[in-house]
Design a protein around this motif. Structure first.
Motif, PDB file in Angstrom:
ATOM      1  N   VAL A  34      37.104  73.551  58.123  1.00 17.99           N
ATOM      2  CA  VAL A  34      36.148  72.971  57.157  1.00 17.99           C
ATOM      3  C   VAL A  34      36.809  72.807  55.795  1.00 17.99           C
ATOM      4  N   ASN A  35      37.575  73.801  55.374  1.00 19.22           N
ATOM      5  CA  ASN A  35      38.272  73.705  54.087  1.00 19.22           C
ATOM      6  C   ASN A  35      39.290  72.572  54.094  1.00 19.22           C
ATOM      7  N   CYS A  36      39.975  72.418  55.202  1.00 14.60           N
ATOM      8  CA  CYS A  36      40.958  71.342  55.326  1.00 14.60           C
ATOM      9  C   CYS A  36      40.262  69.977  55.228  1.00 14.60           C
ATOM     10  N   SER A  37      39.134  69.840  55.908  1.00 10.85           N
ATOM     11  CA  SER A  37      38.361  68.595  55.857  1.00 10.85           C
ATOM     12  C   SER A  37      37.871  68.315  54.439  1.00 10.85           C
ATOM     13  N   TYR A  38      37.432  69.365  53.759  1.00  8.65           N
ATOM     14  CA  TYR A  38      36.954  69.221  52.383  1.00  8.65           C
ATOM     15  C   TYR A  38      38.084  68.756  51.465  1.00  8.65           C
ATOM     16  N   GLU A  39      39.257  69.386  51.601  1.00  8.30           N
ATOM     17  CA  GLU A  39      40.404  69.011  50.771  1.00  8.30           C
ATOM     18  C   GLU A  39      40.806  67.555  51.019  1.00  8.30           C
ATOM     19  N   GLU A  40      40.768  67.154  52.272  1.00 10.96           N
ATOM     20  CA  GLU A  40      41.109  65.772  52.613  1.00 10.96           C
ATOM     21  C   GLU A  40      40.110  64.793  51.987  1.00 10.96           C
ATOM     22  N   SER A  41      38.827  65.140  52.030  1.00 11.87           N
ATOM     23  CA  SER A  41      37.821  64.250  51.444  1.00 11.87           C
ATOM     24  C   SER A  41      37.979  64.178  49.923  1.00 11.87           C
ATOM     25  N   GLN A  42      38.390  65.270  49.300  1.00 12.69           N
ATOM     26  CA  GLN A  42      38.636  65.277  47.854  1.00 12.69           C
ATOM     27  C   GLN A  42      39.784  64.334  47.502  1.00 12.69           C
ATOM     28  N   ILE A  43      40.810  64.300  48.322  1.00 14.78           N
ATOM     29  CA  ILE A  43      41.942  63.394  48.094  1.00 14.78           C
ATOM     30  C   ILE A  43      41.475  61.946  48.215  1.00 14.78           C
ATOM     31  N   HIS A  44      40.679  61.647  49.257  1.00 15.88           N
ATOM     32  CA  HIS A  44      40.153  60.286  49.427  1.00 15.88           C
ATOM     33  C   HIS A  44      39.322  59.879  48.213  1.00 15.88           C
ATOM     34  N   LYS A  45      38.488  60.779  47.747  1.00 15.80           N
ATOM     35  CA  LYS A  45      37.632  60.493  46.586  1.00 15.80           C
ATOM     36  C   LYS A  45      38.476  60.239  45.337  1.00 15.80           C
ATOM     37  N   LYS A  46      39.504  61.052  45.139  1.00 17.65           N
ATOM     38  CA  LYS A  46      40.377  60.913  43.965  1.00 17.65           C
ATOM     39  C   LYS A  46      41.023  59.518  43.934  1.00 17.65           C
ATOM     40  N   TYR A  47      41.572  59.096  45.074  1.00 14.07           N
ATOM     41  CA  TYR A  47      42.226  57.801  45.099  1.00 14.07           C
ATOM     42  C   TYR A  47      41.233  56.652  45.042  1.00 14.07           C
ATOM     43  N   TYR A  48      40.075  56.817  45.653  1.00 14.76           N
ATOM     44  CA  TYR A  48      39.045  55.792  45.568  1.00 14.76           C
ATOM     45  C   TYR A  48      38.659  55.561  44.109  1.00 14.76           C
ATOM     46  N   ASP A  49      38.476  56.635  43.360  1.00 13.35           N
ATOM     47  CA  ASP A  49      38.134  56.520  41.938  1.00 13.35           C
ATOM     48  C   ASP A  49      39.250  55.825  41.155  1.00 13.35           C
ATOM     49  N   LYS A  50      40.497  56.135  41.493  1.00 15.20           N
ATOM     50  CA  LYS A  50      41.623  55.484  40.819  1.00 15.20           C
ATOM     51  C   LYS A  50      41.672  53.996  41.148  1.00 15.20           C
ATOM     52  N   PHE A  51      41.446  53.662  42.419  1.00  9.81           N
ATOM     53  CA  PHE A  51      41.447  52.253  42.819  1.00  9.81           C
ATOM     54  C   PHE A  51      40.352  51.478  42.094  1.00  9.81           C
ATOM     55  N   LEU A  52      39.178  52.095  41.937  1.00 13.11           N
ATOM     56  CA  LEU A  52      38.062  51.427  41.257  1.00 13.11           C
ATOM     57  C   LEU A  52      38.399  51.043  39.824  1.00 13.11           C
ATOM     58  N   LYS A  53      39.293  51.798  39.210  1.00 14.46           N
ATOM     59  CA  LYS A  53      39.660  51.508  37.823  1.00 14.46           C
ATOM     60  C   LYS A  53      40.542  50.266  37.699  1.00 14.46           C
ATOM     61  N   ILE A  54      41.244  49.901  38.778  1.00 13.53           N
ATOM     62  CA  ILE A  54      42.202  48.796  38.671  1.00 13.53           C
ATOM     63  C   ILE A  54      41.948  47.636  39.629  1.00 13.53           C
ATOM     64  N   LEU A  55      41.104  47.840  40.630  1.00 14.88           N
ATOM     65  CA  LEU A  55      40.860  46.789  41.618  1.00 14.88           C
ATOM     66  C   LEU A  55      39.375  46.498  41.761  1.00 14.88           C
TER      67      LEU A  55
END
Length: 83
Positions: A34-55
């Motif tokens: 569960v912790n591994c899944s949570y960490e992975e989702s946090q990474i996806h969220k981080k990059y999604y937020d970064k992409f939203l700023k430029i694309l």
């Protein structure tokens, strides 16, 4: 991702009827998964937020779609089922 897959395999093996895994060990494996899944989702969220700023959102959606199609194509190719 590989860590999560490895943990899921361990959980599957531990939960089988032949294995006599303790509840404590099974809980440790489940918590780690569960912790591994949570960490992975946090990474996806981080990059999604970064992409939203430029694309624009349309390009982000196309990128995710292309990434998934590429992943499926590579799996098929690896398994020898290329079209």
């Amino acid at each position: 991702m590989r860590k999560g897959q490895s943990l899921l395999k361990q959980i599957s093996e531990s939960a089988s009827d032949e294995k006599n895994t303790s509840s404590k060990e099974l809980k440790r494996l489940m918590d780690a998964f569960v912790n591994c899944s949570y960490e992975e989702s946090q990474i996806h969220k981080k990059y999604y937020d970064k992409f939203l700023k430029i694309l624009p959102i349309e390009k982000i959606a196309k990128m995710y779609k292309a990434e998934e199609e590429f992943r499926i194509k590579m799996i098929r190719q690896f398994r020898g089922h290329s079209k």
